[in-house]
Design a protein around this motif. Structure first.
Motif, PDB file in Angstrom:
ATOM      1  N   THR A  21     -19.025   0.925-106.446  1.00  0.00           N
ATOM      2  CA  THR A  21     -19.226  -0.522-106.401  1.00  0.00           C
ATOM      3  C   THR A  21     -18.156  -1.276-107.164  1.00  0.00           C
ATOM      4  N   ALA A  22     -17.215  -0.552-107.712  1.00  0.00           N
ATOM      5  CA  ALA A  22     -16.149  -1.206-108.463  1.00  0.00           C
ATOM      6  C   ALA A  22     -15.265  -2.008-107.533  1.00  0.00           C
ATOM      7  N   SER A  23     -14.480  -2.895-108.099  1.00  0.00           N
ATOM      8  CA  SER A  23     -13.609  -3.724-107.270  1.00  0.00           C
ATOM      9  C   SER A  23     -12.531  -2.883-106.639  1.00  0.00           C
ATOM     10  N   GLY A  34     -16.854  -5.642-105.080  1.00  0.00           N
ATOM     11  CA  GLY A  34     -18.045  -5.228-104.373  1.00  0.00           C
ATOM     12  C   GLY A  34     -17.785  -4.539-103.061  1.00  0.00           C
ATOM     13  N   ALA A  35     -16.568  -4.581-102.546  1.00  0.00           N
ATOM     14  CA  ALA A  35     -16.261  -3.913-101.282  1.00  0.00           C
ATOM     15  C   ALA A  35     -15.963  -2.446-101.550  1.00  0.00           C
ATOM     16  N   GLY A  56      -3.164   3.061 -96.047  1.00  0.00           N
ATOM     17  CA  GLY A  56      -3.980   2.087 -96.747  1.00  0.00           C
ATOM     18  C   GLY A  56      -5.341   2.653 -97.091  1.00  0.00           C
ATOM     19  N   SER A  57      -6.373   1.848 -96.888  1.00  0.00           N
ATOM     20  CA  SER A  57      -7.724   2.242 -97.284  1.00  0.00           C
ATOM     21  C   SER A  57      -8.625   2.652 -96.134  1.00  0.00           C
ATOM     22  N   HIS A  58      -8.217   2.396 -94.868  1.00  0.00           N
ATOM     23  CA  HIS A  58      -9.146   2.690 -93.770  1.00  0.00           C
ATOM     24  C   HIS A  58      -8.473   3.086 -92.458  1.00  0.00           C
ATOM     25  N   PHE A 120     -16.181  -3.013 -95.795  1.00  0.00           N
ATOM     26  CA  PHE A 120     -15.087  -2.468 -96.583  1.00  0.00           C
ATOM     27  C   PHE A 120     -14.011  -3.513 -96.835  1.00  0.00           C
ATOM     28  N   ASP A 121     -13.092  -3.170 -97.695  1.00  0.00           N
ATOM     29  CA  ASP A 121     -11.888  -3.966 -97.874  1.00  0.00           C
ATOM     30  C   ASP A 121     -11.144  -4.020 -96.540  1.00  0.00           C
TER      31      ASP A 121
END
Length: 402
Positions: A21-23, A34-35, A56-58, A120-121
């Motif tokens: 749950t961290a930024s 929260g993402a 990246g992240s996804h 998600f982000d």
């Protein structure tokens, strides 16, 4: 596992990433508290070990074996045979590693997460495209080219990506800024082949024009979709049907459309063909691909032999012929385009166990044969013309099939 209702509060992703749950920060540097990350470190490591380059992240990119084969002069994939892509200049990628299904025949072996909605982000579309192209060239093309087995001219041409198959893994239309990503690809004159599992009909409706748009039809009935596709959504069948309706609307706007059927041994009866025909005539795609299921490790883990599941090319072709008969038997007289939507055998790729059925409008008007290939330069020219969409507009970038 049982499907999950879209109305419940069930977690949208089945991974330990949900406990985070961290930024997190997007690739643009914007912090979004929260993402959660789409991938846990364990999933990221597993994907990397399987040859993926996580962007990246996804997002991710991976080299298709047909890209390697084409660089080595050892043949092209079925998309070359059917649509004229240069396989050595094709990049396979995804902007969303998450998917809403856990298909029993998924060739990605469940290393990617599942999701029912985007929580998600959101990485920048340009960063995803540039990162994917950089990784494809640096890690994959250079690796094959430096191995001494690639044809020199193919290795040089492969440095320039001309096609992007957005079918690597996951569900591309789930990415909230997918339209911008498509624009980034088209601005580089990279064609786009978009494959969706038909679980996000609203996102599918909103898509801009792509080079070719697919809906995977993995089962002919609701019960079989639950058994084979193992969807998260309890209304998965209704979502698939709505997606087929959306595909039909895209076709009516002059966009190339495809229904792709994954063919398993034991699911090729006349009744199966009848049920698939009903769905195809609802979507009225330009093309129907019948492709044999790919061998995957989970078959053996489930106690299945490859011969229990994997059809031969002859079996896939026989099923395609059954399907063609059913489509011809129930075809309406007019589909709004002034054409009878009958389908016929257009071409095949034996190595991929793949057969292409095409509507009659794709026959060559100047003689025998078909026009299923794509004039890619004409496609990009049409993107620059806002008046180029409309009834049968997709014929303007059709090219004769050799």
């Amino acid at each position: 596992s049982a499907p999950v209702s879209a109305e419940t509060e069930a977690p949208p992703i089945a991974s330990d990433a949900m406990s985070t749950t961290a930024s997190s920060s997007s690739s643009s540097g914007v912090e979004r508290r929260g993402a959660p990350p789409m991938l846990s470190q364990k999933q990221r490591d597993a994907l990397t070990a399987k040859g993926y380059e996580v962007i990246g992240s996804h997002s991710a990119v991976k080299m298709c074996r047909w890209t390697k084969n084409a660089m080595k002069g050892r043949g092209h994939c079925y998309k070359h045979t059917f649509y004229g892509i240069a396989s050595h200049q094709c990049m396979e990628a995804t902007p969303s590693l998450a998917c809403a299904n856990k298909c029993t025949f998924c060739w990605r072996s469940y290393t990617n997460p599942v999701a029912m909605r985007w929580v998600f982000d959101v990485d920048e579309p340009r960063d995803i495209v540039e990162g994917s192209l950089e990784a494809h060239g640096r890690r994959f093309v250079r690796q094959v080219a430096s191995g001494g087995v690639a044809l020199p001219d193919r290795a040089e041409e492969a440095r320039e990506v001309r096609h992007c198959a957005l079918s690597l893994v996951g569900e591309p239309v789930l990415y909230p800024r997918f339209a911008e990503m498509l624009s980034e690809l088209h601005s580089r004159r990279i064609s786009t082949f978009v494959v969706t599992n038909g679980q996000f009909p609203e996102q599918l409706k909103a898509l801009p024009r792509v080079t070719q748009l697919y809906v995977s039809v993995d089962a002919p009935t609701a019960a079989k979709l639950t058994e084979v596709g193992r969807p998260l959504f309890v209304d998965a069948w209704e979502r698939l049907v709505s997606s087929l309706d959306a595909l039909r609307v895209h076709g009516e706007r002059g966009r190339r459309t495809v229904c792709r059927l994954t063919v398993c041994r034991g699911a090729t009866s006349r009744d199966d063909a009848k049920d698939f025909a009903d769905l195809i005539l609802r979507a009225r795609p330009d093309f129907v691909e019948a492709k044999g299921v790919t061998p995957v490790p989970q078959f053996a883990k489930g106690g299945l032999k490859m011969t229990d599941v994997i059809p031969t090319h002859s079996e896939v072709r026989a099923f395609a012929e059954l399907l063609q008969e059913e489509l011809a038997a129930r075809a309406p007289q007019d589909d709004g385009r002034g054409q009878t939507p009958e389908y016929d055998f257009a071409c095949e790729h034996r190595h991929s166990c793949a057969v292409l059925l095409a509507r009659s409008q794709w026959r060559n008007p100047d003689g025998p044969g078909w026009r299923t290939w794509i004039d890619y330069e004409a496609f990009f020219e049409s993107l620059a013309d806002p008046e180029s969409e409309g009834l049968a507009a997709e014929m303007r970038w059709a090219s004769p099939t050799p």
